[in-house]
Write an enzyme that holds these catalytic residues in place. Structure first.
Site, PDB file in Angstrom:
ATOM      1  N   ARG A  68      40.350  35.344  42.624  1.00 37.56           N
ATOM      2  CA  ARG A  68      41.270  34.236  42.226  1.00 37.56           C
ATOM      3  C   ARG A  68      42.490  34.944  42.541  1.00 37.56           C
ATOM      4  NH1 ARG A  68      38.142  33.282  36.518  1.00 37.56           N
ATOM      5  NH2 ARG A  68      37.519  35.324  37.144  1.00 37.56           N
ATOM      6  N   LYS A  90      43.133  44.137  42.065  1.00 32.87           N
ATOM      7  CA  LYS A  90      43.631  43.355  40.835  1.00 32.87           C
ATOM      8  C   LYS A  90      44.320  44.619  39.803  1.00 32.87           C
ATOM      9  CE  LYS A  90      41.235  40.927  37.759  1.00 32.87           C
ATOM     10  NZ  LYS A  90      40.641  39.795  37.242  1.00 32.87           N
ATOM     11  N   GLN A 103      31.688  51.468  41.763  1.00 34.16           N
ATOM     12  CA  GLN A 103      30.654  50.602  41.691  1.00 34.16           C
ATOM     13  C   GLN A 103      30.542  50.091  43.136  1.00 34.16           C
ATOM     14  OE1 GLN A 103      31.503  46.944  39.546  1.00 34.16           O
ATOM     15  NE2 GLN A 103      29.499  46.398  39.022  1.00 34.16           N
ATOM     16  N   THR A 158      29.716  42.722  35.122  1.00 38.21           N
ATOM     17  CA  THR A 158      30.323  43.552  34.040  1.00 38.21           C
ATOM     18  C   THR A 158      29.302  44.373  33.546  1.00 38.21           C
ATOM     19  OG1 THR A 158      30.242  41.823  32.434  1.00 38.21           O
ATOM     20  CG2 THR A 158      32.317  42.167  33.357  1.00 38.21           C
ATOM     21  N   GLY A 181      39.247  45.650  32.955  1.00 37.69           N
ATOM     22  CA  GLY A 181      40.537  46.270  33.493  1.00 37.69           C
ATOM     23  C   GLY A 181      41.688  45.234  33.741  1.00 37.69           C
ATOM     24  N   ASN A 207      35.638  35.778  23.638  1.00 35.38           N
ATOM     25  CA  ASN A 207      35.348  37.134  23.725  1.00 35.38           C
ATOM     26  C   ASN A 207      36.699  37.727  24.544  1.00 35.38           C
ATOM     27  OD1 ASN A 207      34.270  39.570  24.387  1.00 35.38           O
ATOM     28  ND2 ASN A 207      33.254  38.809  26.236  1.00 35.38           N
ATOM     29  N   ASN A 238      43.395  36.615  35.740  1.00 36.00           N
ATOM     30  CA  ASN A 238      42.729  36.234  36.896  1.00 36.00           C
ATOM     31  C   ASN A 238      43.459  35.923  37.940  1.00 36.00           C
ATOM     32  OD1 ASN A 238      40.261  36.935  35.351  1.00 36.00           O
ATOM     33  ND2 ASN A 238      40.465  35.163  34.155  1.00 36.00           N
ATOM     34  N   ASN A 258      79.866  60.507  57.952  1.00 38.51           N
ATOM     35  CA  ASN A 258      79.068  61.967  57.492  1.00 38.51           C
ATOM     36  C   ASN A 258      77.922  62.352  58.320  1.00 38.51           C
ATOM     37  OD1 ASN A 258      77.759  59.469  56.938  1.00 38.51           O
ATOM     38  ND2 ASN A 258      76.778  60.498  55.082  1.00 38.51           N
TER      39      ASN A 258
HETATM   40  C1  UD1 Z   1      35.056  38.248  31.126  1.00 44.08           C
HETATM   41  C2  UD1 Z   1      33.934  38.098  30.152  1.00 44.08           C
HETATM   42  C3  UD1 Z   1      34.259  36.787  29.349  1.00 44.08           C
HETATM   43  C4  UD1 Z   1      35.622  37.119  28.712  1.00 44.08           C
HETATM   44  C5  UD1 Z   1      36.762  37.382  29.569  1.00 44.08           C
HETATM   45  C6  UD1 Z   1      38.083  37.820  28.806  1.00 44.08           C
HETATM   46  C7  UD1 Z   1      31.768  39.017  31.024  1.00 44.08           C
HETATM   47  C8  UD1 Z   1      30.644  38.683  31.600  1.00 44.08           C
HETATM   48  N1  UD1 Z   1      32.781  37.884  30.712  1.00 44.08           N
HETATM   49  O1  UD1 Z   1      35.097  37.136  32.099  1.00 44.08           O
HETATM   50  O2  UD1 Z   1      33.303  36.731  28.284  1.00 44.08           O
HETATM   51  O3  UD1 Z   1      35.952  35.970  27.996  1.00 44.08           O
HETATM   52  O4  UD1 Z   1      36.315  38.573  30.599  1.00 44.08           O
HETATM   53  O5  UD1 Z   1      38.952  38.160  29.724  1.00 44.08           O
HETATM   54  O6  UD1 Z   1      32.100  40.138  30.742  1.00 44.08           O
HETATM   55  N2  UD1 Z   1      34.074  43.833  36.902  1.00 44.08           N
HETATM   56  C9  UD1 Z   1      33.668  44.719  37.405  1.00 44.08           C
HETATM   57  N3  UD1 Z   1      32.419  44.654  38.170  1.00 44.08           N
HETATM   58  C10 UD1 Z   1      31.891  43.527  38.197  1.00 44.08           C
HETATM   59  C11 UD1 Z   1      32.319  42.568  37.842  1.00 44.08           C
HETATM   60  C12 UD1 Z   1      33.647  42.608  37.133  1.00 44.08           C
HETATM   61  O7  UD1 Z   1      34.222  46.072  37.271  1.00 44.08           O
HETATM   62  O8  UD1 Z   1      30.902  43.588  39.369  1.00 44.08           O
HETATM   63  C13 UD1 Z   1      35.400  44.064  36.015  1.00 44.08           C
HETATM   64  C14 UD1 Z   1      36.555  43.208  36.793  1.00 44.08           C
HETATM   65  O9  UD1 Z   1      37.284  43.930  37.566  1.00 44.08           O
HETATM   66  C15 UD1 Z   1      37.406  42.975  35.487  1.00 44.08           C
HETATM   67  C16 UD1 Z   1      36.500  42.686  34.370  1.00 44.08           C
HETATM   68  O10 UD1 Z   1      35.335  43.496  34.879  1.00 44.08           O
HETATM   69  O11 UD1 Z   1      38.353  43.889  35.058  1.00 44.08           O
HETATM   70  C17 UD1 Z   1      36.049  41.304  34.045  1.00 44.08           C
HETATM   71  O12 UD1 Z   1      35.518  40.681  34.959  1.00 44.08           O
HETATM   72  P1  UD1 Z   1      36.198  39.198  35.380  1.00 44.08           P
HETATM   73  O13 UD1 Z   1      35.243  38.385  36.785  1.00 44.08           O
HETATM   74  O14 UD1 Z   1      37.406  38.967  35.546  1.00 44.08           O
HETATM   75  O15 UD1 Z   1      35.396  38.480  34.224  1.00 44.08           O
HETATM   76  P2  UD1 Z   1      36.001  37.086  33.532  1.00 44.08           P
HETATM   77  O16 UD1 Z   1      35.312  35.802  34.159  1.00 44.08           O
HETATM   78  O17 UD1 Z   1      37.252  37.104  33.181  1.00 44.08           O
HETATM   79 CA    CA Z   2      38.770  38.240  33.525  1.00 42.64          CA
END
Ligand code: UD1
Ligand code: CA
Length: 454
Positions: free
Chosen positions: A16, A23, A75, A81, A103, A167, A225, A384
């Site tokens: 996004r 990011k 990864q 996640t 992160g 969360n 995001n 200079n």
């Molecule tokens: C996530 C949470 C959500 C929470 C929100 C808070 C999950 C499934 N969802 O959603 O419940 O309300 O954060 O901000 O956990 N990442 C990885 N590997 C992956 C996917 C993601 O390392 O395969 C990392 C991303 O870099 C990021 C973090 O995990 O830093 C969260 O991923 P993101 O896709 O932003 O999750 P949200 O949809 O924001």
């Molecule tokens: Ca997020």
């Protein structure tokens, strides 16, 4: 007490953001998102910090190459996640407790993390109440208040979507429990991903105790995001920085029009006008006044000095009671001694300007040492650079340099000497002498009339 290991999940695509930069490296107040988190995590004194990275992993490692406290985990395929955590867990020792942090919540504080790691429950998540919970995973509780599960926005029904407790993505448990739950995750959801949030439901299935601690400051746990969210958090953070500055005795013309990207140390009764940007490490002593639209980076400004509008300071040291600007530029290793004055369109680089000396208009002073009580006329240039090497110019105490003088370095002008306007000075000027180095003026009488009469 069990050792504490922290896992940062930062491998996501950050789709996004629509960026070529991962990011974790997007800048907030001038520093990568990940850097903000790492600072606070270090204050928690964990045994180990693992960071799961994927997109732009090399860029991230390079950016943090001087931090050998981070254990990087790759990864390769990004399946959510939960999958990210599956990559990290084998590196966590079996007897440790694990704190998981997403992160993209850069402003999490050590105090909040401390609350979480003191929890006695088998699994503890950090939640927060939001007026607008859209986009976040919702905390589903039983009527008794018992936390049942977390449901992601896209998997939530209407009733669940109305829940305002969300969360934050912080989670605390033991490595052993985590390992059991991770092995049972599936991709049976709208995103077809392994969701770390499903751990809450699994813990409940196992009759383990689950707790959701409420964070009290939504700013701390805002997830970033999109560019819009990044900009919104930047504004919130700048507002907090401005407020801190005012608490320390700084008068801000408008707290909404200052940007601090780094560390700014301030004395009392400092005034900062609108539109100023501070970068890197800056220190401003008591009674300093800074005019509008100045950019100040890695510089020190001494007591009672006045910096006038549109001035740029970069790696400069300005002593007390100086006057700089408007439209002045001090570059790295410029040093002004007490009471020196640098005026409009004057550039100073790698030079010392002695106490009470003045260069009020249009000049370039580079690789030079300038004594006390010197007057540098408008248009003075230290030449200079000979095309290959840089050379030094020395100007002694009490020297007067006439306007439009070129000082061809290496050259030395000794104490008390005077230089006539328009001179090109190529050899040293002895103390107390007058140097004039320019074509002598010739007046041709009647020249204009002769020309007309042909
Ligand atoms: C996530 C949470 C959500 C929470 C929100 C808070 C999950 C499934 N969802 O959603 O419940 O309300 O954060 O901000 O956990 N990442 C990885 N590997 C992956 C996917 C993601 O390392 O395969 C990392 C991303 O870099 C990021 C973090 O995990 O830093 C969260 O991923 P993101 O896709 O932003 O999750 P949200 O949809 O924001
Ligand atoms: Ca997020």
């Amino acid at each position: 007490m069990k050792p504490l290991e922290v896992c940062i999940l930062a491998a996501g695509l950050g789709t996004r953001m629509k960026s070529d930069r991962p990011k974790a490296l997007q800048l907030l107040a001038g520093r990568p998102l990940l850097a903000h988190q790492l600072d606070e995590i270090a204050r928690l004194r964990p045994t180990r910090v693992h960071a799961v990275i994927g997109q732009g992993a090399d860029m991230i490692r390079d950016a943090f190459s001087d931090n050998d406290a981070i254990h990087w985990v790759l990864q390769e395929e990004r399946l959510g996640t939960g999958h990210a955590m599956m990559q990290a867990l084998p590196h966590v020792s079996d007897n440790a407790n694990v704190l998981v942090i997403l992160g993209d919540i850069p402003l999490i504080s050590v105090e909040t993390m401390q609350r979480l790691v003191q929890s006695e429950a088998d699994l503890t998540v950090l939640s927060v109440l939001l007026e607008d919970p859209s986009g976040y995973g919702r905390i589903v509780r039983e009527e008794s208040g018992q936390v049942l599960r977390i449901v992601e926005q896209r998997d939530a029904d209407d009733r669940e979507q109305a829940i305002k407790e969300i969360n934050t993505g912080l989670m605390f448990t033991s490595a052993t429990l985590m390992s059991g739950w991770l092995s049972r995750l599936n991709r049976d959801n709208d995103q077809n991903e392994y969701l770390l949030t499903d751990l809450v439901g699994l813990a409940n299935d196992d009759q383990q105790s689950v707790e959701a601690l409420l964070a009290d400051n939504p700013l701390e746990v805002t997830g970033i995001n999109s560019r819009q969210q990044l900009a919104a958090v930047e504004r919130d953070l700048q507002e907090r920085i401005a407020s801190d500055l005012m608490s320390q005795g700084v008068q801000l013309a408008d707290p909404e029009r200052i940007d601090v990207r780094g560390e700014l140390k301030v004395g009392r009764d400092v005034f900062i006008d609108v539109g100023c940007v501070f970068e890197g490490r800056c220190q401003i002593e008591d009674g300093v006044s800074i005019g509008p639209y100045c950019v100040i980076r890695d510089s020190l400004i001494g007591q009672e000095t006045v910096i006038k509008s549109h001035t740029v300071l970069d790696g400069a040291t300005v002593s007390s009671e100086c006057s700089v600007g408007p439209y002045a530029r001090l570059r790295p290793e410029a040093r002004l001694e007490a009471g020196a004055a640098i005026g409009n369109f004057v550039e100073v680089k790698k030079s010392v300007v002695g106490a009470g000396s003045k260069a009020s208009h249009l000049a370039y002073l580079g690789d030079s040492t300038i004594g006390e009580g010197v007057n540098i006329g408008a248009g003075t240039i230290t030449c200079n650079y000979d095309g290959v090497n840089k050379h030094q110019t020395h100007i002694g105490d009490g020297v007067f340099v006439g306007s439009n003088t070129s000082l061809v370095a290496p050259v030395s002008v000794e104490d008390g000497a005077n230089i006539g306007a328009g001179s090109v000075i190529t050899t040293d000027v002895p103390s107390q002498s007058l140097a004039i180095g320019r074509g002598r003026q010739r007046n041709i009488e009647g020249w204009a009339t002769r020309k007309k009469n042909g």
